[in-house]
Design a protein around this motif. Sequence first.
Motif, PDB file in Angstrom:
ATOM      1  N   TYR A  93       0.720  -1.198   0.117  1.00  0.00           N
ATOM      2  CA  TYR A  93       0.023   0.099  -0.045  1.00  0.00           C
ATOM      3  C   TYR A  93       0.717   1.384   0.065  1.00  0.00           C
ATOM      4  N   LYS A  94       1.945   1.297   0.805  1.00  0.00           N
ATOM      5  CA  LYS A  94       2.739   2.413   1.039  1.00  0.00           C
ATOM      6  C   LYS A  94       3.665   2.864  -0.581  1.00  0.00           C
ATOM      7  N   ARG A  95       4.004   1.401  -0.879  1.00  0.00           N
ATOM      8  CA  ARG A  95       4.648   1.557  -2.281  1.00  0.00           C
ATOM      9  C   ARG A  95       3.837   2.139  -3.407  1.00  0.00           C
ATOM     10  N   HIS A  96       2.317   1.708  -3.492  1.00  0.00           N
ATOM     11  CA  HIS A  96       1.612   2.308  -4.302  1.00  0.00           C
ATOM     12  C   HIS A  96       1.318   3.680  -4.148  1.00  0.00           C
ATOM     13  N   PHE A  97       1.251   4.100  -3.007  1.00  0.00           N
ATOM     14  CA  PHE A  97       1.006   5.519  -2.642  1.00  0.00           C
ATOM     15  C   PHE A  97       2.140   6.570  -3.181  1.00  0.00           C
ATOM     16  N   ALA A  98       3.297   5.835  -2.901  1.00  0.00           N
ATOM     17  CA  ALA A  98       4.678   6.558  -3.258  1.00  0.00           C
ATOM     18  C   ALA A  98       4.708   6.894  -4.723  1.00  0.00           C
ATOM     19  N   TRP A  99       4.319   5.878  -5.694  1.00  0.00           N
ATOM     20  CA  TRP A  99       4.361   5.951  -6.931  1.00  0.00           C
ATOM     21  C   TRP A  99       3.177   7.057  -7.535  1.00  0.00           C
ATOM     22  N   ILE A 100       1.881   6.863  -6.827  1.00  0.00           N
ATOM     23  CA  ILE A 100       0.959   7.777  -7.397  1.00  0.00           C
ATOM     24  C   ILE A 100       1.488   9.131  -6.780  1.00  0.00           C
ATOM     25  N   PHE A 101       2.063   9.464  -5.431  1.00  0.00           N
ATOM     26  CA  PHE A 101       2.287  10.586  -5.030  1.00  0.00           C
ATOM     27  C   PHE A 101       3.223  11.287  -5.846  1.00  0.00           C
ATOM     28  N   ALA A 102       4.099  10.376  -6.392  1.00  0.00           N
ATOM     29  CA  ALA A 102       5.195  10.943  -7.601  1.00  0.00           C
ATOM     30  C   ALA A 102       4.724  11.390  -8.656  1.00  0.00           C
ATOM     31  N   GLY A 103       3.674  10.894  -9.189  1.00  0.00           N
ATOM     32  CA  GLY A 103       3.141  11.047 -10.386  1.00  0.00           C
ATOM     33  C   GLY A 103       2.197  12.413 -10.383  1.00  0.00           C
ATOM     34  N   VAL A 104       1.703  12.779  -9.182  1.00  0.00           N
ATOM     35  CA  VAL A 104       0.819  13.910  -8.870  1.00  0.00           C
ATOM     36  C   VAL A 104       1.854  15.040  -9.062  1.00  0.00           C
ATOM     37  N   VAL A 105       2.859  14.862  -8.000  1.00  0.00           N
ATOM     38  CA  VAL A 105       3.886  16.010  -7.690  1.00  0.00           C
ATOM     39  C   VAL A 105       4.539  16.190  -9.126  1.00  0.00           C
ATOM     40  N   ILE A 106       4.976  15.452  -9.788  1.00  0.00           N
ATOM     41  CA  ILE A 106       5.583  15.537 -11.176  1.00  0.00           C
ATOM     42  C   ILE A 106       4.578  16.236 -12.080  1.00  0.00           C
ATOM     43  N   THR A 107       3.531  15.859 -12.179  1.00  0.00           N
ATOM     44  CA  THR A 107       2.645  16.329 -13.154  1.00  0.00           C
ATOM     45  C   THR A 107       2.325  17.867 -12.869  1.00  0.00           C
ATOM     46  N   TYR A 108       2.240  18.087 -11.460  1.00  0.00           N
ATOM     47  CA  TYR A 108       1.897  19.528 -11.037  1.00  0.00           C
ATOM     48  C   TYR A 108       2.892  20.431 -11.401  1.00  0.00           C
ATOM     49  N   LEU A 109       4.037  20.142 -10.939  1.00  0.00           N
ATOM     50  CA  LEU A 109       5.241  20.861 -11.485  1.00  0.00           C
ATOM     51  C   LEU A 109       5.807  21.068 -12.862  1.00  0.00           C
ATOM     52  N   SER A 110       5.358  19.883 -13.679  1.00  0.00           N
ATOM     53  CA  SER A 110       5.385  20.003 -14.876  1.00  0.00           C
ATOM     54  C   SER A 110       4.412  21.193 -15.534  1.00  0.00           C
ATOM     55  N   TYR A 111       3.323  21.231 -14.999  1.00  0.00           N
ATOM     56  CA  TYR A 111       2.420  22.183 -15.480  1.00  0.00           C
ATOM     57  C   TYR A 111       2.622  23.463 -14.978  1.00  0.00           C
ATOM     58  N   THR A 112       3.617  23.865 -13.827  1.00  0.00           N
ATOM     59  CA  THR A 112       3.900  25.184 -13.456  1.00  0.00           C
ATOM     60  C   THR A 112       5.038  25.511 -14.223  1.00  0.00           C
ATOM     61  N   ILE A 113       6.072  24.824 -14.901  1.00  0.00           N
ATOM     62  CA  ILE A 113       7.095  24.855 -15.885  1.00  0.00           C
ATOM     63  C   ILE A 113       6.462  25.510 -17.095  1.00  0.00           C
ATOM     64  N   ILE A 114       5.448  24.725 -17.488  1.00  0.00           N
ATOM     65  CA  ILE A 114       4.726  25.063 -19.013  1.00  0.00           C
ATOM     66  C   ILE A 114       4.053  26.353 -18.906  1.00  0.00           C
ATOM     67  N   GLN A 115       3.437  26.498 -17.634  1.00  0.00           N
ATOM     68  CA  GLN A 115       2.812  27.906 -17.286  1.00  0.00           C
ATOM     69  C   GLN A 115       3.868  29.146 -17.244  1.00  0.00           C
ATOM     70  N   PHE A 116       4.742  28.900 -16.659  1.00  0.00           N
ATOM     71  CA  PHE A 116       6.132  29.938 -16.717  1.00  0.00           C
ATOM     72  C   PHE A 116       6.425  30.290 -17.912  1.00  0.00           C
ATOM     73  N   GLU A 117       6.496  29.200 -18.708  1.00  0.00           N
ATOM     74  CA  GLU A 117       7.267  29.612 -20.003  1.00  0.00           C
ATOM     75  C   GLU A 117       6.134  30.335 -20.845  1.00  0.00           C
ATOM     76  N   ARG A 118       4.929  29.887 -20.756  1.00  0.00           N
ATOM     77  CA  ARG A 118       3.833  30.859 -21.515  1.00  0.00           C
ATOM     78  C   ARG A 118       3.746  32.341 -20.833  1.00  0.00           C
ATOM     79  N   ALA A 119       3.945  32.272 -19.549  1.00  0.00           N
ATOM     80  CA  ALA A 119       3.770  33.651 -19.035  1.00  0.00           C
ATOM     81  C   ALA A 119       4.836  34.630 -19.505  1.00  0.00           C
ATOM     82  N   LEU A 120       6.129  34.159 -19.903  1.00  0.00           N
ATOM     83  CA  LEU A 120       7.107  34.870 -20.464  1.00  0.00           C
ATOM     84  C   LEU A 120       6.587  35.868 -21.603  1.00  0.00           C
ATOM     85  N   GLY A 121       5.496  35.269 -22.387  1.00  0.00           N
ATOM     86  CA  GLY A 121       5.206  36.263 -23.573  1.00  0.00           C
ATOM     87  C   GLY A 121       5.967  36.337 -24.615  1.00  0.00           C
ATOM     88  N   SER A 122       5.542  37.118 -25.554  1.00  0.00           N
ATOM     89  CA  SER A 122       6.347  37.239 -26.807  1.00  0.00           C
ATOM     90  C   SER A 122       7.396  38.088 -26.653  1.00  0.00           C
TER      91      SER A 122
END
Length: 331
Positions: A27-56
Amino acid sequence: MAASVIQNMWYRTMNSKKRPAKDSSQYKRHFAWIFAGVVITYLSYTIIQFERALGSNHYDMMELQFSSFTQKQLKTNFRKASLQYHPDKIGDTGAGIFVKIREAHEVLVDPILRVAYDRFGPEITACPTCKTTKDYVKYGINDFRAFYSGSYALLFLLGMVGKAGYGRYWRYVALTYMAAWEFSMLVGPKQASFVSYVVPHRTTYEQTRIVRQIFVSVFVAINQIGPHFLPSTIEKKVDIKDVIKKASELNDEIIASSVEQLQDSFDVFRDDAECMTQLRRQMIGVLTDSLIAASQPVFDDARMTVYKRIKNPLIQQYYDEKRALSRLENI
């Protein structure tokens, strides 16, 4: 929270008999992998948003490819954009875009301004004393120095209070590597980097800002994910009481050392009775003067109380005026 919800939803799609217990390692191992996926997805989203916020940038405004255009293309695109967004043609709605187009052309047509803009951003072009590329580099490197000196200081302070988190050593290694890479990008002759393959339309300045955001996101992810996979290496939190206790012990050691040094300085007079007597009298006098100076308001209040009991109006008026003047001086 999100990881727990996703894990429960995943278990519901499975056979209930195969659902592991919450305290089990599976159960703990499953939670660790799911938690890692959530964190990586969220942080990847913040990086993409940061790049878009730079504008033209200026290259986007002129519809040019970064580091691969000719002056003829610049001239042609500038004439086309000027005619398209000229205020006489489309009114005041295009005035702001027309001004940006002119600013972009003025920067890109000047080789020195273009190099400064590519490496240090649009603010560098406003330098009032810069005339050569060397001047712009000296002026623009201040941001680099401030960012990395502040980052090292922040990591050090977080480590001192036990808040550096998981992977503290690798933070320093990665920050040093990133500082070396960015410095080479700012002052080196070649500006190509691994980031340019992902965002080829971004300038060197924008690429360094994206890498800084990636650095922050990666180590936030490591700090959050790492303890779930290697719990035995989790750093113990520093108890503030222990910090205060150590500081108090250090203060006691400093006081004891000061007292010992003071005693050593008076050892030369120990065998001379006359000198010791004079020294003792002088120290008593200094101590007495200090106590009197510190207690002067108390003595003044006592005197005033005594004279008020005497009920002499002249004396009472004298001390009332003296006390009022004293208050004015303090103000």
